[in-house]
Structure formats: structure tokens, C-alpha cells
Design a protein around this motif. Structure first.
Motif, PDB file in Angstrom:
ATOM      1  N   GLU A  12       0.852  -1.198   0.000  1.00 27.37           N
ATOM      2  CA  GLU A  12       0.000   0.000   0.000  1.00 27.37           C
ATOM      3  C   GLU A  12       0.879   1.237   0.000  1.00 27.37           C
ATOM      4  O   GLU A  12       1.956   1.239   0.587  1.00 27.37           O
ATOM      5  CB  GLU A  12      -0.877   0.050   1.252  1.00 27.37           C
ATOM      6  N   SER A  13       0.379   2.299  -0.592  1.00 27.21           N
ATOM      7  CA  SER A  13       1.162   3.530  -0.675  1.00 27.21           C
ATOM      8  C   SER A  13       1.169   4.305   0.631  1.00 27.21           C
ATOM      9  O   SER A  13       2.093   5.058   0.895  1.00 27.21           O
ATOM     10  CB  SER A  13       0.631   4.416  -1.797  1.00 27.21           C
ATOM     11  N   LYS A  17       2.000   9.942   0.020  1.00 24.42           N
ATOM     12  CA  LYS A  17       2.376   9.445  -1.311  1.00 24.42           C
ATOM     13  C   LYS A  17       3.653  10.075  -1.853  1.00 24.42           C
ATOM     14  O   LYS A  17       4.464   9.394  -2.462  1.00 24.42           O
ATOM     15  CB  LYS A  17       1.230   9.650  -2.298  1.00 24.42           C
ATOM     16  N   ASN A  34       7.846   7.100 -13.428  1.00 25.85           N
ATOM     17  CA  ASN A  34       7.785   5.646 -13.269  1.00 25.85           C
ATOM     18  C   ASN A  34       7.625   5.230 -11.810  1.00 25.85           C
ATOM     19  O   ASN A  34       6.972   4.225 -11.520  1.00 25.85           O
ATOM     20  CB  ASN A  34       9.006   4.976 -13.894  1.00 25.85           C
ATOM     21  N   LYS A  36       5.933   6.950  -9.607  1.00 26.19           N
ATOM     22  CA  LYS A  36       4.514   7.182  -9.314  1.00 26.19           C
ATOM     23  C   LYS A  36       3.659   6.068  -9.905  1.00 26.19           C
ATOM     24  O   LYS A  36       2.734   5.575  -9.261  1.00 26.19           O
ATOM     25  CB  LYS A  36       4.058   8.535  -9.854  1.00 26.19           C
ATOM     26  N   LEU A  37       3.972   5.649 -11.120  1.00 28.51           N
ATOM     27  CA  LEU A  37       3.234   4.536 -11.736  1.00 28.51           C
ATOM     28  C   LEU A  37       3.371   3.262 -10.914  1.00 28.51           C
ATOM     29  O   LEU A  37       2.397   2.527 -10.723  1.00 28.51           O
ATOM     30  CB  LEU A  37       3.714   4.291 -13.163  1.00 28.51           C
ATOM     31  N   LEU A  38       4.570   2.998 -10.430  1.00 25.80           N
ATOM     32  CA  LEU A  38       4.801   1.814  -9.603  1.00 25.80           C
ATOM     33  C   LEU A  38       3.992   1.899  -8.314  1.00 25.80           C
ATOM     34  O   LEU A  38       3.336   0.940  -7.919  1.00 25.80           O
ATOM     35  CB  LEU A  38       6.291   1.678  -9.302  1.00 25.80           C
ATOM     36  N   ASP A  40       1.258   3.579  -7.786  1.00 25.95           N
ATOM     37  CA  ASP A  40      -0.167   3.446  -8.101  1.00 25.95           C
ATOM     38  C   ASP A  40      -0.556   2.018  -8.480  1.00 25.95           C
ATOM     39  O   ASP A  40      -1.741   1.701  -8.526  1.00 25.95           O
ATOM     40  CB  ASP A  40      -0.556   4.405  -9.225  1.00 25.95           C
ATOM     41  N   SER A  41       0.432   1.163  -8.751  1.00 25.85           N
ATOM     42  CA  SER A  41       0.166  -0.218  -9.140  1.00 25.85           C
ATOM     43  C   SER A  41       0.149  -1.183  -7.955  1.00 25.85           C
ATOM     44  O   SER A  41       0.018  -2.389  -8.155  1.00 25.85           O
ATOM     45  CB  SER A  41       1.235  -0.695 -10.127  1.00 25.85           C
ATOM     46  N   ALA A  42       0.313  -0.674  -6.746  1.00 27.16           N
ATOM     47  CA  ALA A  42       0.392  -1.542  -5.558  1.00 27.16           C
ATOM     48  C   ALA A  42      -0.833  -2.440  -5.471  1.00 27.16           C
ATOM     49  O   ALA A  42      -1.927  -2.006  -5.796  1.00 27.16           O
ATOM     50  CB  ALA A  42       0.525  -0.689  -4.310  1.00 27.16           C
ATOM     51  N   VAL A  44       2.750  -4.437  -5.743  1.00 25.27           N
ATOM     52  CA  VAL A  44       3.683  -4.629  -6.848  1.00 25.27           C
ATOM     53  C   VAL A  44       5.087  -4.902  -6.293  1.00 25.27           C
ATOM     54  O   VAL A  44       5.447  -4.421  -5.221  1.00 25.27           O
ATOM     55  CB  VAL A  44       3.676  -3.389  -7.780  1.00 25.27           C
TER      56      VAL A  44
END
Length: 107
Positions: A12-13, A17, A34, A36-38, A40-42, A44
Motif C-alpha cells: 500500500e502507498s 504518497k 515511473n 509514481k506509476l509503480l 499506483d500499481s500496488a 507490486v
């Protein structure tokens, strides 16, 4: 005998954040975008398999930034706490006895 690798999973973030993104950048070397994308993909995977100490350190960096991360043994898929020993008491599926497994005993 070959040692297992330990990887860090971002679960979880958290509520901070921007700090979590900076922590991911520090651990992975990814760009801001990238990272931030990672985040948001949690959930992961954040790191490739590495030494137990390095994985525990990376999970600690993420935790200090407010994110929730876990360390997994690459061979037995057990969750290992950052302090010592596994959270999952099932035996190691690696090629060594339980007492020799780095994920089974205190770090």
C-alpha cells in the motif's frame, strides 16, 4: 550452496504518497513518473531478488515513508519480517534444512 533472493513487495502507498514516491526512486533509481506509476500499481514488486539485509533495508525505507512493504523469500514465497524470522511458519521449500534457511531463522 546457493542462497535464495529476497524481494520487496509494495502493498500500500500509505497516506504520504510524495514521500513514498521519493523512497521508491531512492531504492530503484526510477524516474519520478515511473516511481509514481509503480506506487499506483500496488501491490507490486519493487526490487529484484537480493540479499536479505538489502531487502529488509529497502522495506524499511518504504515504511519510513509511510508505505506498507513486505519482504518475500524468492524460494519459499514466505513473508519475512523486517526484524527477524518469518511471519509464515511453513517450512522452506529450498534445498536446505529448515535451520539453515535464512528466511526461517532470526536475521
Amino acid at each position: 550452496m546457493e542462497e535464495p533472493g529476497f524481494r520487496v513487495l509494495l502493498m500500500e502507498s500509505g497516506c504520504r504518497k510524495s514521500e513514498a514516491i521519493r523512497a521508491i526512486r531512492a531504492i530503484t533509481g526510477l524516474s519520478l513518473w515511473n516511481s509514481k506509476l509503480l506506487l499506483d500499481s500496488a501491490p507490486v514488486q519493487v526490487t529484484e531478488p537480493d540479499w536479505l539485509e538489502a531487502a529488509r533495508h529497502a522495506a524499511g525505507v518504504l515504511a519510513a515513508a509511510g508505505a506498507r512493504a513486505t519482504v518475500l523469500c524468492d524460494w519459499c514465497e514466505r513473508t519475512v519480517s523486517r526484524e527477524a524470522g518469518p511471519l509464515d511458519p511453513t517450512p522452506c521449500r529450498g534445498p536446505w534444512p529448515l535451520e539453515a534457511c535464512r528466511a526461517s531463522g532470526p536475521g
